[in-house]
Design a protein around this motif. Structure first.
Motif, PDB file in Angstrom:
ATOM      1  N   PHE A 341       0.828  -1.215   0.000  1.00  0.00           N
ATOM      2  CA  PHE A 341       0.000   0.000   0.000  1.00  0.00           C
ATOM      3  C   PHE A 341       0.857   1.257   0.000  1.00  0.00           C
ATOM      4  CE2 PHE A 341      -3.189  -2.508   2.819  1.00  0.00           C
ATOM      5  CZ  PHE A 341      -3.665  -3.158   1.703  1.00  0.00           C
ATOM      6  N   ASP A 415      -6.537  -4.870  -0.976  1.00  0.00           N
ATOM      7  CA  ASP A 415      -6.970  -4.210  -2.208  1.00  0.00           C
ATOM      8  C   ASP A 415      -7.578  -5.270  -3.104  1.00  0.00           C
ATOM      9  OD1 ASP A 415      -6.307  -1.622  -1.700  1.00  0.00           O
ATOM     10  OD2 ASP A 415      -4.284  -1.755  -2.532  1.00  0.00           O
ATOM     11  N   GLU A 420     -12.178  -1.423  -8.115  1.00  0.00           N
ATOM     12  CA  GLU A 420     -11.638  -0.384  -7.227  1.00  0.00           C
ATOM     13  C   GLU A 420     -12.523  -0.205  -5.996  1.00  0.00           C
ATOM     14  OE1 GLU A 420     -10.328   3.185  -9.962  1.00  0.00           O
ATOM     15  OE2 GLU A 420     -12.371   2.575 -10.434  1.00  0.00           O
ATOM     16  N   ASN A 427     -10.072   6.487  -5.952  1.00  0.00           N
ATOM     17  CA  ASN A 427      -9.542   5.172  -5.548  1.00  0.00           C
ATOM     18  C   ASN A 427      -8.708   5.317  -4.274  1.00  0.00           C
ATOM     19  OD1 ASN A 427      -8.207   2.689  -5.326  1.00  0.00           O
ATOM     20  ND2 ASN A 427      -8.236   2.419  -7.546  1.00  0.00           N
ATOM     21  N   LYS A 429      -6.444   3.686  -3.217  1.00  0.00           N
ATOM     22  CA  LYS A 429      -5.027   3.320  -3.399  1.00  0.00           C
ATOM     23  C   LYS A 429      -4.106   4.534  -3.441  1.00  0.00           C
ATOM     24  CE  LYS A 429      -4.870  -1.017  -5.941  1.00  0.00           C
ATOM     25  NZ  LYS A 429      -4.528  -1.601  -7.229  1.00  0.00           N
ATOM     26  N   ARG A 433      -2.500   5.178   3.242  1.00  0.00           N
ATOM     27  CA  ARG A 433      -3.452   4.219   3.808  1.00  0.00           C
ATOM     28  C   ARG A 433      -3.675   4.463   5.304  1.00  0.00           C
ATOM     29  NH1 ARG A 433      -5.645  -0.409   1.189  1.00  0.00           N
ATOM     30  NH2 ARG A 433      -4.901   0.741  -0.611  1.00  0.00           N
TER      31      ARG A 433
END
Ligand code: ADP
Length: 624
Positions: A341, A415, A420, A427, A429, A433
């Motif tokens: 991440f 994930d 997504e 998103n 991502k 995080r």
């Protein structure tokens, strides 16, 4: 079988030299004194050796020259004073070096703890990552291993190289044959030791795998939580059988390893006899030929064995450094393990008061990494779901349908493989995080209680605790009465495995504590994965009554396998075969007459039967 599997994986990413520099860098950044103290320690050790080398020959020389008694005493006093002063200084240096070495090791251990607590969640499922952690702990928890012992190796190497150079200079009068014989035998000894160390490294994982199993069985046998099962289910013999089986494997492994060590020691011994024999015979020949006198004979006699020791010391040092370099390899591989991440390098995500958060799972497919025993199976396939701000969503389904996995995807613990997870259309991502986690709070099935006070467990912070809020949240979670009857109240310690004066809360009480923790965090999104599984019917009912208050102004995902308990939610999802099979309010789903209605009917029937006295589970009566 084990040998083959584990022996295949011995690629080295960094190498011994780079790993040694890693330790030097760690020391330079955190405890620089360690470096110069290690150098000083080596220099003093060489100085002491050289002084000691000259003691007997110098006295003998004085005697040969018919020196007076005061002259003789002066020489002895001079050497004694020199050796005493150097030894005292060395003891002082060693003591300080010891503290420094421990400090460097602790700095690296802290890095490992930090990596473990901040690493991407899915890494815990990766066997290679967890195995690296075991090796890393093994290297750092034992002060005979590289984490600390490498400083001794550095010092000894420096000391041996310097000693070798000085003695070589001294022995240049003696024939080259002696020097060469000494060097060749020492190098052969090193090669044998190198082979044994390599073998050890190649079989490290086999060693760990077997030790892990033996330790697991021993741990289980002593586990107070398992004590009841062992007695009731007669697990003793089975556990003993397993213990014997793995002990046999372990002893077999130790036997193979020790036979190699024995062969290496024997070779060392034979080479040592050969080396010293040649040197001593040659020196005696020189004395008898009148080339050197008694004092010189004594000096060279001692110097040859010292020279041998320096060479062996260098070879041992190189071989030890090689082994320790390999031990550090795991530490470095663990610390540099690539994160999945985005963390600090991701976009910051500030929590804004009053802001609405929409979470969307768009076309999500997900499977867990398969293990050797179980190939990967798709849990979700092209799943679409939007959780609107403030919505109370319930997720139901049979065991293994994927309810917890859905929560983990929403929480950003995993994930998706495809598709997504979006936060307000972006998103997740791309965000840091850790910032994303700040938006979420939860009560998970496998919740964690730390060995600290009730207040710390609720606030998840040991320093800045808002006691009023702690009390308020504990009250809302229905635990106030219990906590306030304890002598230490909110300062009561939990976990009797760590604190002797701790209190054991029941499963239901712990679950309430977790609800209090969730309330304290006060995040805009909450997930509750079977939060009442351990509660009695009255307590469970109490939580359901308060559910809307507990999740007020929050988006909430509530998981339950008890269908009736979800009727107070805005929307219910029934998950089946990796998809949302049905969706709607409790009444709508019942009206559909499909799977949800069928499952509900099944549970209700059970309830009715129980009512009629055909079943006796009082718990279930209240669940439906
Ligand atoms: P539920 O919460 O509905 O009971 P889960 O989400 O826990 O279901 O599990 C869904 C499927 O994923 C199950 O087949 C389970 O065995 C599998 N699974 C869950 N966690 C893992 C994991 N960490 N690694 C591999 N498979 C897992």
């Amino acid at each position: 079988m084990l040998t083959k599997t584990f022996g295949e994986k011995n690629r080295k990413k960094y190498g011994v030299l780079r790993n040694s520099f890693f330790m030097l860098r760690e020391a330079k950044t955190n405890v620089p004194s360690v470096i110069w103290l290690a150098v000083l320690d080596g220099l003093i050790a060489v100085a002491v050796s050289v002084i000691e080398l000259y003691v007997a020959p110098s006295i003998l020389e004085k005697l040969e020259m018919h020196s007076t008694l005061p002259g003789l005493l002066r020489t002895i006093l001079l050497f004694t004073a020199g050796i005493t002063a150097a030894s005292a200084l060395q003891a002082y240096v060693k003591q300080n070096l010891n503290y420094g070495r421990i400090e460097v090791r602790i700095h690296i251990m802290n890095k490992v703890r930090h990596k473990m607590s901040t690493s991407s969640y899915p890494l815990r499922d990766r066997q290679d990552f967890m195995d690296l952690l075991i090796k890393t702990n093994d290297t750092l928890n034992d002060n005979d291993k590289a984490g600390e012992a490498i400083w001794r190796t550095f010092t000894e190497l420096l000391q041996n190289i310097l000693g070798f150079a000085i003695y070589l200079y001294l022995l240049k009068r003696v024939d080259m044959v002696v020097i060469l014989a000494t060097m060749v035998t020492a190098v052969l000894g090193y090669l044998v030791n190198y082979y044994v160390n390599e073998w050890n490294y190649r079989h490290r994982e086999e060693d760990e795998e077997i030790s892990k199993r033996v330790l697991y069985i021993l741990d289980r046998a002593e586990d107070r939580y398992l004590a009841k099962d062992i007695r009731i289910f007669g697990m003793r013999e089975w556990l003993c059988g397993l213990h014997d089986k793995y002990m046999k494997l372990y002893l077999d492994f130790c036997g193979r390893r020790e036979s190699r060590y024995f062969a290496a020691d024997l070779t060392d011994l034979v080479l040592g006899i050969l080396r010293n024999g040649i040197a001593y015979v040659y020196l005696l020949y020189m004395v008898l030929g009148g080339q050197i006198g008694a004092a010189e004979f004594l000096l060279y006699f001692t110097a040859v064995s010292g020279f041998t020791a320096w060479i062996s010391g260098i070879m041992d040092g190189v071989s030890t450094l090689h082994r320790q370099g390999l031990e550090l390899e795991s530490v470095r591989e663990f610390l540099d393990y690539k994160e999945i991440f985005c963390m600090e390098e991701g976009l910051p995500l500030d929590r804004e008061a009053g802001r609405d958060y929409t979470i969307e799972l768009r076309d999500v497919s997900f499977r867990y990494a398969g293990s050797g025993a179980e190939p990967a199976r798709e849990v979700f396939s092209h799943l679409n779901l939007t959780i609107h701000p403030g919505e109370k969503l319930a997720v139901v389904g049979l065991n293994g349908a994927g309810k917890t996995t859905l929560v983990k995807l929403i929480c950003g613990f995993y994930d998706p493989d495809e598709g997504e997870v979006l936060l307000n259309g972006v998103n997740i991502k791309v965000y840091n995080r850790r910032d994303y986690y700040k938006l979420i709070s939860g009560v998970f099935q496998d919740f964690s209680v730390i060995a600290a006070s009730v207040a710390v467990n609720v606030a998840q912070d040991a320093l800045n605790i808002d006691m009023e809020r702690v009390q308020d949240c504990v009250g809302k979670a229905g635990l106030k009465k219990k906590i306030e009857t304890l002598p230490q109240k909110y300062e009561t310690l939990l976990d009797r495995d760590v604190h002797t004066n701790a209190v054991d809360l029941s499963g239901g009480e712990l679950q309430r504590l977790m609800i209090a923790r969730l309330l304290y965090k006060d995040s805009p999104i909450v997930v509750l994965d079977e939060p009442t599984a351990a509660l009695d019917p009255i307590a469970e009912n109490d939580i359901y009554q308060k559910y809307n208050e507990l999740t007020k102004e929050k988006s909430a995902v509530f998981i339950s396998h008890r269908l009736a308990s979800t009727r107070f939610c805005d929307r219910i999802l029934l998950i089946e075969d990796g998809k949302i099979a049905e969706e709607g309010t409790h009444e709508e789903l019942l009206g559909n007459g499909k799977r949800y209605a069928e499952l509900f009917e099944m549970q209700s029937r059970y309830y009715q039967k129980t009512e009629q006295g055909q079943c006796s589970s009082g718990r279930r009566i209240n669940q439906v």
